[in-house]
Scaffold this motif. Structure first.
Motif, PDB file in Angstrom:
ATOM      1  N   THR A 113     -39.993 -10.137   7.296  1.00 35.71           N
ATOM      2  CA  THR A 113     -39.878 -11.640   6.510  1.00 35.71           C
ATOM      3  C   THR A 113     -40.390 -12.451   7.032  1.00 35.71           C
ATOM      4  O   THR A 113     -40.768 -12.527   8.477  1.00 35.71           O
ATOM      5  N   GLN A 114     -40.632 -13.380   6.855  1.00 35.17           N
ATOM      6  CA  GLN A 114     -41.481 -14.890   7.238  1.00 35.17           C
ATOM      7  C   GLN A 114     -40.281 -14.973   8.337  1.00 35.17           C
ATOM      8  O   GLN A 114     -40.822 -15.231   9.588  1.00 35.17           O
ATOM      9  N   GLN A 115     -39.101 -15.235   8.369  1.00 36.93           N
ATOM     10  CA  GLN A 115     -38.200 -15.683   9.110  1.00 36.93           C
ATOM     11  C   GLN A 115     -38.362 -14.668  10.527  1.00 36.93           C
ATOM     12  O   GLN A 115     -38.323 -15.374  11.521  1.00 36.93           O
ATOM     13  N   ARG A 116     -38.099 -13.291  10.859  1.00 39.76           N
ATOM     14  CA  ARG A 116     -38.631 -12.736  11.660  1.00 39.76           C
ATOM     15  C   ARG A 116     -39.323 -12.834  11.730  1.00 39.76           C
ATOM     16  O   ARG A 116     -39.591 -12.757  13.234  1.00 39.76           O
ATOM     17  N   ASN A 117     -40.858 -12.705  11.129  1.00 42.24           N
ATOM     18  CA  ASN A 117     -42.115 -13.326  11.916  1.00 42.24           C
ATOM     19  C   ASN A 117     -42.266 -14.413  12.590  1.00 42.24           C
ATOM     20  O   ASN A 117     -43.154 -14.195  13.734  1.00 42.24           O
ATOM     21  N   LEU A 118     -41.285 -15.666  12.663  1.00 46.00           N
ATOM     22  CA  LEU A 118     -41.530 -16.568  13.444  1.00 46.00           C
ATOM     23  C   LEU A 118     -41.278 -15.958  15.165  1.00 46.00           C
ATOM     24  O   LEU A 118     -41.852 -16.548  15.843  1.00 46.00           O
ATOM     25  N   ASN A 121     -43.829  -9.998  16.174  1.00 44.44           N
ATOM     26  CA  ASN A 121     -44.691  -9.876  14.966  1.00 44.44           C
ATOM     27  C   ASN A 121     -44.540  -8.018  14.565  1.00 44.44           C
ATOM     28  O   ASN A 121     -43.744  -7.691  14.801  1.00 44.44           O
ATOM     29  N   THR A 163     -31.503  -8.242   5.069  1.00 46.12           N
ATOM     30  CA  THR A 163     -32.361  -8.329   3.505  1.00 46.12           C
ATOM     31  C   THR A 163     -31.271  -8.209   2.684  1.00 46.12           C
ATOM     32  O   THR A 163     -30.953  -8.893   1.733  1.00 46.12           O
TER      33      THR A 163
END
Length: 278
Positions: A113-118, A121, A163
């Motif tokens: 997810t984009q949130q985890r990717n913050l 990696n 999710t």
């Protein structure tokens, strides 16, 4: 004039050489800091996973952790030439465990997810899943799609902090939503008639329907979401990321060994392993 040109050439060569040396030194320092190098030096790959997500990681009757991700981790360690250490980790603390160097990698059916990717990696996706719905059998004549369940009189359950919860809260704005610590507890609510529907990952729901839910529940198997699963590592580690992506490409494309196809058949299509965990 010749002396001047010679001096300029020597100066430029010296600067260029110094830059190359510095660049090489930087590369060496990056490699030393790389998780991959640390794994090789340690002689052990340390993997964080939450053993409660069938068929990716779960405990058998003897308490051993088995599953899709476990077999993949074993293969990964073998290719590295190191031992494997599995570290059972609660889901709500698994990213923190990685970031604080409690393990080298998360291999636990984690959706990219984009949130985890913050924070972390991801390597390239190794499996793509989506959220589907298990519901009470007596609703079969009334409910045909997810939208039909979005009414105040219905209770929808899912697991906390995954999710599935995000999808549930996105799709169901009118229905009552209840979350549970484990997917097993949430699914049991529907099985026991205390909730109307359960939202969770498609592979888990397929397996649940082949066993406990067979003849008792209805599977609305049209995925609500697109969810690629990936291995998570700490940020700033291109060497480890490169190795993981090349490893994944190799196990997927090598048709001689056919490891990836055998893995999919063993855990995602065949359900004979269920008797080992019941």
């Amino acid at each position: 004039m010749r002396n001047l040109v010679k001096k300029i050439f020597v100066a430029v060569f010296a600067v260029s050489t110094l830059a190359s040396v510095n660049s090489f030194a930087d590369d060496i320092n990056l490699w030393k800091k790389s998780t991959l190098n640390q794994i090789l030096q340690r002689g052990e790959l340390q993997v964080c996973m939450e053993p409660g997500y069938m068929p990716f990681e779960m405990k058998d009757k003897k308490g051993r952790i088995i599953g899709y991700d476990v077999d993949m981790a074993k293969r990964m360690a073998k290719e590295m030439g190191v031992k494997l250490k599995l570290l059972p980790t609660s889901w709500d603390g698994i990213i923190a465990a990685l970031v604080t160097n409690k393990c080298d990698i998360i291999m636990s059916g984690m959706t990219i997810t984009q949130q985890r990717n913050l924070k972390i990696n991801f390597a390239n996706p190794y499996v793509v899943v989506g959220q589907t719905i298990l519901m009470k059998k007596d609703l079969d004549s009334k409910i045909k799609t997810a939208k039909d369940l979005d009414k105040p009189e219905f209770t929808v359950v899912t697991k906390l902090g995954v999710t599935g919860e995000v999808a549930t809260r996105k799709f169901f704005t009118k229905a009552k939503i209840i979350t549970f610590e484990t997917e097993a507890d949430a699914a049991a609510e529907v099985l026991n008639g205390r909730a109307d529907a359960f939202v969770y990952d498609q592979p888990y729901n397929i397996l649940f329907m082949s066993d406990k839910g067979k003849g008792k529940l209805i599977h609305l198997d049209a995925p609500l979401t697109y969810e690629p699963l990936g291995w998570a590592i700490r940020k700033g580690d291109p060497d480890f990321l490169n190795w993981l992506n090349n490893f994944l490409r190799q196990v997927k494309e090598d048709k001689v060994v056919d490891f990836h196809e055998k893995l999919n058949k063993k855990w995602l299509r065949d359900t004979s392993w269920l008797k080992r965990v019941q």
